[in-house]
Design a protein around this motif. Sequence first.
Motif, PDB file in Angstrom:
ATOM      1  N   GLU A  42       1.133  -1.165  -0.105  1.00 29.39           N
ATOM      2  CA  GLU A  42       0.021   0.061  -0.040  1.00 29.39           C
ATOM      3  C   GLU A  42       1.323   1.517   0.690  1.00 29.39           C
ATOM      4  N   CYS A  61      -1.667  -2.959  -7.757  1.00 30.84           N
ATOM      5  CA  CYS A  61      -3.158  -2.651  -6.548  1.00 30.84           C
ATOM      6  C   CYS A  61      -2.964  -4.501  -7.082  1.00 30.84           C
ATOM      7  N   VAL A  64      -1.564  -6.219  -4.362  1.00 34.55           N
ATOM      8  CA  VAL A  64      -2.671  -5.002  -2.375  1.00 34.55           C
ATOM      9  C   VAL A  64      -3.478  -6.316  -2.651  1.00 34.55           C
TER      10      VAL A  64
END
Length: 86
Positions: A42, A61, A64
Amino acid sequence: EEKVKVAVAVQAKSKLSYKEQQELQKMPATIATAEAEVARLEMMTSDPALLSNPIKLADVCKKVGDAQRKVERLYARFEELETKKA
């Protein structure tokens, strides 16, 4: 139907196997490591260099999301083992 109820009751009362006991014992550290990975990823998403590269940003992303799902699975497994232990 009655056999199913008995089987469920027996499963609910069963003890943890040795392997499950070991897994449960290591679970807090495993979860902490997984949560640290989520936090690390993050933090990467706020890096200006990464934000200027949409392909790398999309990759991070995705990582994540994968890491967050792993943490969720670990918590679910932890709860399952704790319930079985009780």
